[in-house]
Motif scaffolding. Sequence first.
Motif, PDB file in Angstrom:
ATOM      1  N   LYS A 147     -40.616  14.592 -30.067  1.00  0.00           N
ATOM      2  CA  LYS A 147     -40.175  15.687 -29.187  1.00  0.00           C
ATOM      3  C   LYS A 147     -39.303  15.207 -28.017  1.00  0.00           C
ATOM      4  CE  LYS A 147     -44.148  18.832 -30.007  1.00  0.00           C
ATOM      5  NZ  LYS A 147     -43.940  18.642 -31.434  1.00  0.00           N
ATOM      6  N   CYS A 148     -38.881  13.952 -28.063  1.00  0.00           N
ATOM      7  CA  CYS A 148     -38.239  13.378 -26.856  1.00  0.00           C
ATOM      8  C   CYS A 148     -36.920  14.040 -26.487  1.00  0.00           C
ATOM      9  CB  CYS A 148     -38.060  11.873 -27.015  1.00  0.00           C
ATOM     10  SG  CYS A 148     -36.813  11.376 -28.208  1.00  0.00           S
TER      11      CYS A 148
ATOM     12  N   LEU B  87     -39.995   8.062 -20.829  1.00  0.00           N
ATOM     13  CA  LEU B  87     -38.757   8.244 -21.608  1.00  0.00           C
ATOM     14  C   LEU B  87     -37.822   9.313 -21.023  1.00  0.00           C
ATOM     15  CD1 LEU B  87     -37.256   7.131 -24.004  1.00  0.00           C
ATOM     16  CD2 LEU B  87     -38.664   8.538 -25.524  1.00  0.00           C
ATOM     17  N   PRO B  88     -38.333  10.446 -20.540  1.00  0.00           N
ATOM     18  CA  PRO B  88     -37.413  11.440 -19.955  1.00  0.00           C
ATOM     19  C   PRO B  88     -36.558  10.855 -18.825  1.00  0.00           C
ATOM     20  CG  PRO B  88     -39.539  12.445 -20.323  1.00  0.00           C
ATOM     21  CD  PRO B  88     -39.706  10.973 -20.610  1.00  0.00           C
ATOM     22  N   ASN B  89     -37.159   9.969 -18.029  1.00  0.00           N
ATOM     23  CA  ASN B  89     -36.383   9.350 -16.936  1.00  0.00           C
ATOM     24  C   ASN B  89     -35.265   8.460 -17.492  1.00  0.00           C
ATOM     25  OD1 ASN B  89     -38.174  10.480 -15.066  1.00  0.00           O
ATOM     26  ND2 ASN B  89     -39.596   8.745 -15.304  1.00  0.00           N
ATOM     27  N   GLN B  90     -35.523   7.876 -18.658  1.00  0.00           N
ATOM     28  CA  GLN B  90     -34.529   7.002 -19.280  1.00  0.00           C
ATOM     29  C   GLN B  90     -33.419   7.807 -19.964  1.00  0.00           C
ATOM     30  OE1 GLN B  90     -34.672   3.709 -18.830  1.00  0.00           O
ATOM     31  NE2 GLN B  90     -36.580   3.972 -17.690  1.00  0.00           N
ATOM     32  N   LEU B  91     -33.770   8.988 -20.468  1.00  0.00           N
ATOM     33  CA  LEU B  91     -32.787   9.793 -21.210  1.00  0.00           C
ATOM     34  C   LEU B  91     -31.936  10.670 -20.284  1.00  0.00           C
ATOM     35  CD1 LEU B  91     -34.993  10.866 -24.255  1.00  0.00           C
ATOM     36  CD2 LEU B  91     -33.176   9.120 -24.230  1.00  0.00           C
ATOM     37  N   GLN B  92     -32.484  11.041 -19.138  1.00  0.00           N
ATOM     38  CA  GLN B  92     -31.798  11.945 -18.214  1.00  0.00           C
ATOM     39  C   GLN B  92     -30.372  11.488 -17.863  1.00  0.00           C
ATOM     40  OE1 GLN B  92     -32.602  14.975 -17.290  1.00  0.00           O
ATOM     41  NE2 GLN B  92     -30.625  15.070 -16.199  1.00  0.00           N
ATOM     42  N   PRO B  93     -30.157  10.204 -17.545  1.00  0.00           N
ATOM     43  CA  PRO B  93     -28.779   9.774 -17.223  1.00  0.00           C
ATOM     44  C   PRO B  93     -27.801  10.035 -18.368  1.00  0.00           C
ATOM     45  CG  PRO B  93     -30.351   8.100 -16.565  1.00  0.00           C
ATOM     46  CD  PRO B  93     -31.121   9.103 -17.361  1.00  0.00           C
ATOM     47  N   PHE B  94     -28.248   9.871 -19.611  1.00  0.00           N
ATOM     48  CA  PHE B  94     -27.350  10.121 -20.749  1.00  0.00           C
ATOM     49  C   PHE B  94     -27.058  11.618 -20.858  1.00  0.00           C
ATOM     50  CE2 PHE B  94     -27.071   5.884 -22.311  1.00  0.00           C
ATOM     51  CZ  PHE B  94     -28.301   5.288 -22.128  1.00  0.00           C
ATOM     52  N   GLU B  95     -28.084  12.442 -20.636  1.00  0.00           N
ATOM     53  CA  GLU B  95     -27.894  13.902 -20.696  1.00  0.00           C
ATOM     54  C   GLU B  95     -26.841  14.319 -19.676  1.00  0.00           C
ATOM     55  OE1 GLU B  95     -29.202  16.035 -22.773  1.00  0.00           O
ATOM     56  OE2 GLU B  95     -29.040  18.027 -21.857  1.00  0.00           O
TER      57      GLU B  95
END
Length: 208
Positions: free
Chosen positions: A167-168, A120-128
């Motif tokens: 905690k994502c 999930l962190p790899n998926q959320l990083q672009p949005f961040e």
Amino acid sequence: GKYQLIYFNVRGRGEAIRTLLKDNGIDYEEINCGNNWQKEWKPQMQFGQTPALRDNDFLLVQSNAILRHLARKHGLYGDTEEEAALIDMINDGVEDLRSKYVNLIYRNYENGKDEYIADLPNQLQPFEKLLSSNGADRSGCCVGTKCSFADYNLSDLLDIHVVLAPKCLEDFPILKAYYQQYLARPGVLEYRETEAFKQRPINGNGKQ
Ligand SMILES: N[C@@H](CCC(=O)N[C@@H](CS(=O)(=O)O)C(=O)NCC(=O)O)C(=O)O
């Protein structure tokens, strides 16, 4: 006349539409098509699927087409062509992750949950990264300074992922602040306190 949202009693692909309507004070009627789906409703749908929006005698399916239709009609599609394009880009990114989430929930929950959460962190990083360049953590808007349909879709995506993996957002301060801004919007806050919202399952199979 009033819009009709035709969907099952789940958040699923309808919740971003509901929240956009509620938060913008757009009146609509909720129609639960779950009762007689196969015989009465499915045959009416252009792809045999729901959600659908009825706008007078105009019937539209595909959740992202519905979001865009409402955005064009209600000024939620940015102020310039470039902003509209960036809003489309982010919404398509939301759709990519939502599709992965739907696959996990309905086809691979027991065996795939741990791996999905690990990735999930790899998926959320672009949005961040995308939201860090325009003050979205303060404005609550992923593009420009005015909310768009992509904000309702992205915020719902974050919402369901916080349920799946509490905690994502801990390592994503911009996304976390952006999500908090969304939750604090008066129209969103009010809607999330309704029984209709609170009793509605996230997905159709009881998994979240
Ligand atoms: N691409 C479509 C997918 C719609 C879809 O998969 N709908 C499901 C319900 S849900 O997954 O969105 O909850 C459906 O109609 N399933 C019933 C059926 O296919 O008979 C969209 O974005 O609206």
